[in-house]
Design a protein around this motif. Structure first.
Motif, PDB file in Angstrom:
ATOM      1  N   UNK A  68       0.821  -1.275   0.047  1.00 32.16           N
ATOM      2  CA  UNK A  68      -0.126  -0.116   0.154  1.00 32.16           C
ATOM      3  C   UNK A  68       0.808   1.403   0.154  1.00 32.16           C
ATOM      4  N   UNK A  69       2.014   1.379   0.052  1.00 35.07           N
ATOM      5  CA  UNK A  69       2.955   2.459  -0.053  1.00 35.07           C
ATOM      6  C   UNK A  69       3.237   3.078  -1.431  1.00 35.07           C
ATOM      7  N   UNK A  70       2.899   4.280  -1.530  1.00 38.07           N
ATOM      8  CA  UNK A  70       3.264   4.962  -2.740  1.00 38.07           C
ATOM      9  C   UNK A  70       4.760   5.230  -2.865  1.00 38.07           C
ATOM     10  N   UNK A  71       5.331   5.503  -2.138  1.00 41.89           N
ATOM     11  CA  UNK A  71       7.023   5.512  -2.553  1.00 41.89           C
ATOM     12  C   UNK A  71       7.701   4.612  -1.456  1.00 41.89           C
ATOM     13  N   UNK A  72       8.588   3.799  -1.991  1.00 43.77           N
ATOM     14  CA  UNK A  72       9.709   3.273  -1.278  1.00 43.77           C
ATOM     15  C   UNK A  72      10.892   3.605  -1.406  1.00 43.77           C
ATOM     16  N   UNK A  73      11.529   4.111  -0.216  1.00 42.99           N
ATOM     17  CA  UNK A  73      13.161   4.745  -0.538  1.00 42.99           C
ATOM     18  C   UNK A  73      13.999   3.947   0.212  1.00 42.99           C
ATOM     19  N   UNK A  74      15.133   3.710  -0.384  1.00 43.23           N
ATOM     20  CA  UNK A  74      16.322   2.961   0.275  1.00 43.23           C
ATOM     21  C   UNK A  74      17.262   3.739   1.189  1.00 43.23           C
ATOM     22  N   UNK A  75      17.144   3.587   2.340  1.00 45.62           N
ATOM     23  CA  UNK A  75      17.928   4.104   3.339  1.00 45.62           C
ATOM     24  C   UNK A  75      19.448   3.556   3.375  1.00 45.62           C
ATOM     25  N   UNK A  76      20.432   4.330   2.751  1.00 45.50           N
ATOM     26  CA  UNK A  76      21.772   3.662   2.740  1.00 45.50           C
ATOM     27  C   UNK A  76      22.338   4.038   4.027  1.00 45.50           C
ATOM     28  N   UNK A  77      21.955   4.755   4.811  1.00 43.41           N
ATOM     29  CA  UNK A  77      22.762   5.443   6.155  1.00 43.41           C
ATOM     30  C   UNK A  77      22.492   4.392   7.321  1.00 43.41           C
ATOM     31  N   UNK A 126      17.863  11.436   2.055  1.00 41.98           N
ATOM     32  CA  UNK A 126      17.092  12.042   1.007  1.00 41.98           C
ATOM     33  C   UNK A 126      17.566  11.955  -0.191  1.00 41.98           C
ATOM     34  N   UNK A 127      18.851  11.547  -0.381  1.00 41.55           N
ATOM     35  CA  UNK A 127      19.503  11.461  -1.603  1.00 41.55           C
ATOM     36  C   UNK A 127      19.859  10.189  -2.273  1.00 41.55           C
ATOM     37  N   UNK A 128      19.170   9.256  -1.566  1.00 45.97           N
ATOM     38  CA  UNK A 128      19.423   7.825  -2.141  1.00 45.97           C
ATOM     39  C   UNK A 128      19.045   7.976  -3.527  1.00 45.97           C
ATOM     40  N   UNK A 129      19.498   7.060  -4.433  1.00 38.80           N
ATOM     41  CA  UNK A 129      19.005   6.906  -5.747  1.00 38.80           C
ATOM     42  C   UNK A 129      18.256   5.816  -5.918  1.00 38.80           C
ATOM     43  N   UNK A 130      17.882   4.967  -5.065  1.00 41.82           N
ATOM     44  CA  UNK A 130      17.128   3.716  -5.159  1.00 41.82           C
ATOM     45  C   UNK A 130      15.726   3.931  -4.768  1.00 41.82           C
ATOM     46  N   UNK A 131      14.503   4.022  -5.234  1.00 46.30           N
ATOM     47  CA  UNK A 131      13.234   3.925  -4.860  1.00 46.30           C
ATOM     48  C   UNK A 131      12.326   3.620  -5.775  1.00 46.30           C
ATOM     49  N   UNK A 132      11.339   2.925  -5.365  1.00 47.53           N
ATOM     50  CA  UNK A 132      10.256   2.571  -6.086  1.00 47.53           C
ATOM     51  C   UNK A 132       8.774   3.559  -5.834  1.00 47.53           C
ATOM     52  N   UNK A 171      19.821  18.381  -7.370  1.00 46.66           N
ATOM     53  CA  UNK A 171      18.850  17.987  -6.111  1.00 46.66           C
ATOM     54  C   UNK A 171      17.783  17.224  -6.335  1.00 46.66           C
ATOM     55  N   UNK A 172      17.485  16.706  -7.587  1.00 46.44           N
ATOM     56  CA  UNK A 172      16.376  15.993  -7.770  1.00 46.44           C
ATOM     57  C   UNK A 172      16.114  14.657  -6.914  1.00 46.44           C
ATOM     58  N   UNK A 173      17.176  13.937  -6.600  1.00 44.28           N
ATOM     59  CA  UNK A 173      16.910  12.894  -5.719  1.00 44.28           C
ATOM     60  C   UNK A 173      16.133  13.301  -4.396  1.00 44.28           C
ATOM     61  N   UNK A 174      16.448  14.478  -3.832  1.00 37.88           N
ATOM     62  CA  UNK A 174      15.870  14.835  -2.516  1.00 37.88           C
ATOM     63  C   UNK A 174      14.379  15.325  -2.861  1.00 37.88           C
ATOM     64  N   UNK A 175      14.324  16.245  -4.031  1.00 39.29           N
ATOM     65  CA  UNK A 175      12.904  16.498  -4.370  1.00 39.29           C
ATOM     66  C   UNK A 175      11.817  15.169  -4.450  1.00 39.29           C
ATOM     67  N   UNK A 176      12.512  14.296  -5.023  1.00 44.54           N
ATOM     68  CA  UNK A 176      11.910  12.953  -5.291  1.00 44.54           C
ATOM     69  C   UNK A 176      11.266  12.443  -4.237  1.00 44.54           C
ATOM     70  N   UNK A 177      11.774  12.653  -3.251  1.00 47.98           N
ATOM     71  CA  UNK A 177      11.276  12.199  -1.634  1.00 47.98           C
ATOM     72  C   UNK A 177      10.490  13.170  -0.861  1.00 47.98           C
ATOM     73  N   UNK A 178      11.064  14.403  -1.115  1.00 53.20           N
ATOM     74  CA  UNK A 178      10.496  15.535  -0.196  1.00 53.20           C
ATOM     75  C   UNK A 178       8.931  15.989  -0.471  1.00 53.20           C
TER      76      UNK A 178
END
Length: 240
Positions: free
Chosen positions: A117-126, A159-165, A181-188
């Motif tokens: 059910x998630x709309x965005x799934x973001x990989x946390x490298x840290x 917020x700058x990870x490159x791996x998301x769904x 800064x698109x990688x951050x925008x794509x999450x924020x």
């Protein structure tokens, strides 16, 4: 049963419904490995799109492995990734980088979270420490996450990870404006607009090939983008 009918009845997405997209620029040292990993993990079922501005053999290697290559002159990270997002044709879109730093074996976990059910799934490298990341980059990425968290009103970890769904509706429903800064925008922006967003821990490997981003000028551009996007989204909420 067709996939479309299965979707109407609440069925899960499969890798037949996934586009994996990336911007590529002189990544012949790694692109073959990345695309081989995508094909192995998805059994060759995912669509792969590379938006490429390379002067080396990257596009030829990508085509040999069945990727659709969209060529454009180099105009920066965000322009390439935005074009890759727009070129995807399937209802679930996964972004990744082409430098072999991201774990393609986690693609099933990203798809499972979309199906949950998630709309965005973001990989946390840290989360695991990102020891393969240069210390200055690691420190900068933690600072970016803290800044974005303050502006978004929610704790964000990477917020700058490159791996998301993403669900396709998220990709199509927001106007993306940033470049470096698109990688951050794509999450924020999805967080600020109330989409269901989940961060999941991933391992991060040492990159193959040379980095194209200067840590100082690139870091300053990313920080500026985070502030710009955060302020815009706050103003948007106030005027609704």
């Amino acid at each position: 049963m067709s996939r479309a009918l299965d979707r109407e009845r609440g069925g899960d997405y499969t890798f037949d419904d996934v586009s994996v997209v990336m911007g590529t620029y002189n990544e012949e040292a790694a692109i073959g490995t990345v695309l081989d990993d995508v094909a192995r993990v998805t059994d060759g079922r995912a669509e792969v799109v590379c938006v490429d501005g390379s002067s080396d053999g990257t596009p030829e290697i990508a085509r040999e492995r069945g990727a659709r290559v969209v060529q454009q002159r180099p105009r920066g990270y965000g322009v390439a990734v935005a074009a890759a997002l727009a070129s995807a044709t399937r209802p679930v879109v996964v972004t990744t980088d082409c430098d072999d730093t991201y774990p393609m074996e986690r693609l099933p976990d990203f798809l499972d979270a979309i199906n949950d059910g998630y709309d965005v799934v973001s990989g946390d490298r840290l989360y695991h420490g990102a020891r393969a990341m240069p210390p200055v980059n690691r420190l900068g990425n933690r600072a970016f996450a803290l800044l974005a968290s303050v502006l978004a009103g929610r704790r964000l970890h990477d917020v700058t990870t490159g791996m998301r769904a993403y669900r396709r509706a998220v990709v199509d429903g927001i106007e993306w404006t940033e470049n470096t800064g698109l990688s951050a925008e794509l999450l924020i922006r999805p967080v600020a607009r109330g989409y269901a967003v989940r961060e999941i821990p991933i391992e991060y490997a040492e990159r193959a090939g040379e980095t194209k981003l200067d840590p100082l000028s690139g870091g300053a551009a990313i920080a500026k983008s985070i502030v710009t996007v955060g302020v815009e989204e706050r103003a948007r909420r106030r005027t609704r």
